[in-house]
Design a protein around this motif. Sequence first.
Motif, short mmCIF file in Angstrom:
data_model
loop_
_atom_site.label_atom_id
_atom_site.label_comp_id
_atom_site.label_asym_id
_atom_site.label_seq_id
_atom_site.Cartn_x
_atom_site.Cartn_y
_atom_site.Cartn_z
N TYR A 1 -1.27 -54.08 -9.60
CA TYR A 1 -0.57 -52.93 -10.56
C TYR A 1 0.85 -53.57 -10.77
O TYR A 1 1.48 -54.23 -9.86
N ALA A 2 1.41 -53.24 -11.82
CA ALA A 2 2.45 -53.91 -12.40
C ALA A 2 3.76 -53.09 -11.81
O ALA A 2 5.02 -53.77 -11.65
N GLY A 3 3.71 -52.10 -11.33
CA GLY A 3 4.87 -51.15 -10.84
C GLY A 3 5.01 -51.70 -9.41
O GLY A 3 4.35 -52.09 -8.69
N GLU A 4 6.15 -51.03 -8.69
CA GLU A 4 6.38 -51.32 -7.47
C GLU A 4 5.70 -50.47 -6.62
O GLU A 4 4.93 -49.22 -7.06
N VAL A 5 4.91 -50.91 -5.48
CA VAL A 5 4.03 -49.89 -4.92
C VAL A 5 4.69 -49.82 -3.11
O VAL A 5 4.98 -50.92 -2.61
N HIS A 6 4.92 -48.97 -2.67
CA HIS A 6 5.81 -48.77 -1.33
C HIS A 6 4.57 -47.75 -0.46
O HIS A 6 4.22 -46.59 -1.05
N GLN A 7 3.91 -48.16 0.74
CA GLN A 7 3.11 -47.23 1.49
C GLN A 7 3.74 -47.05 2.66
O GLN A 7 4.60 -47.57 3.25
N ILE A 8 3.61 -45.67 2.79
CA ILE A 8 4.44 -44.97 4.04
C ILE A 8 3.46 -44.70 5.00
O ILE A 8 2.30 -44.50 4.88
N SER A 9 3.76 -45.16 6.20
CA SER A 9 3.19 -45.01 7.48
C SER A 9 4.03 -45.07 8.56
O SER A 9 5.35 -44.89 8.50
N GLU A 10 3.30 -44.74 9.67
CA GLU A 10 4.37 -44.24 10.96
C GLU A 10 4.77 -45.74 11.62
O GLU A 10 5.76 -45.59 12.43
N HIS A 11 4.66 -46.82 10.74
CA HIS A 11 4.83 -48.07 11.53
C HIS A 11 6.40 -48.65 10.86
O HIS A 11 6.79 -49.71 11.44
N GLY A 12 7.00 -47.83 10.11
CA GLY A 12 8.52 -48.27 9.71
C GLY A 12 8.98 -47.39 8.56
O GLY A 12 8.50 -46.60 8.00
N ILE A 13 10.13 -47.68 8.12
CA ILE A 13 11.15 -47.25 7.16
C ILE A 13 10.70 -47.90 5.92
O ILE A 13 10.59 -49.15 5.71
N VAL A 14 10.65 -47.22 4.77
CA VAL A 14 10.58 -47.97 3.38
C VAL A 14 12.03 -47.43 2.72
O VAL A 14 12.17 -46.33 2.64
N GLU A 15 12.45 -48.55 2.08
CA GLU A 15 13.56 -48.19 1.40
C GLU A 15 13.22 -48.19 -0.21
O GLU A 15 12.92 -49.28 -0.72
N PHE A 16 13.62 -47.24 -0.90
CA PHE A 16 13.31 -46.99 -2.30
C PHE A 16 14.46 -46.23 -2.92
O PHE A 16 14.36 -45.04 -2.37
N GLY A 17 14.81 -46.72 -3.79
CA GLY A 17 15.89 -45.77 -4.82
C GLY A 17 16.95 -45.48 -4.14
O GLY A 17 17.61 -44.23 -4.25
N GLY A 18 17.44 -46.42 -2.87
CA GLY A 18 18.67 -45.90 -2.28
C GLY A 18 18.32 -45.09 -1.28
O GLY A 18 19.32 -44.49 -0.72
N LEU A 19 17.20 -44.44 -1.13
CA LEU A 19 16.76 -43.54 -0.11
C LEU A 19 15.79 -44.25 1.08
O LEU A 19 15.09 -45.03 1.01
#
Length: 199
Positions: free
Chosen positions: A131-149
């Motif tokens: 997929y050409a866009g960014e993909v961020h998977q949320i899980s209990e295993h860590g923090i995802v940083e996206f969009g300054g959040l």
Amino acid sequence: FPVTISIIQTTKSVPPRLYQYHITQVSKWLYKRFAVCYTHSMRVAHASDLHSNLLVLKDVDKTNIDAFILTGDFFPNITRGNVQTEINFQTDWFKKKRETIFRALGNKPVITVDGNHDFISLGDMLKHYAYAGEVHQISEHGIVEFGGLKWVGHGYIPWIEGEWRGELRTPEMMQVVDKVWDHGNADILVTHTAPAGIS
């Protein structure tokens, strides 16, 4: 305090809807009661419990959002929790619908958390099939940083009958929740099931 995005449930009698949010990050408190206040804006389209209904995503004006947040139960089911049958069925469905899904998402960033009806991971499939866009998977295993959040969360649900992926009894659910918060301060909580006290 984190801004919270939680699931908005749908039922068979109500068609799935897509909700758009304007996220504004408010104040973060520091010790001695001094506050650092700032805002951070992001327009997101949030959908959950689509169960293969891609029309909802197609109808989104992609020019008006920064990202999609897809909080689980994206895939259709053919059984009540037969794991291998579901994995094969959902994988085949994704392969057949891949181009339609990609067009519906419009190369926008996608933030995902899997639901109890998802026997494969949407995030994994998007990445695997480039997929050409960014993909961020949320899980209990860590923090995802996206969009300054900083984003945290999980895809587990309270125990029903043990047929679905990610069903947990209360003690196990509390361990997952503790693990999520052990990662430190986060701005946004993303879950498949609504956190206790939030509906």
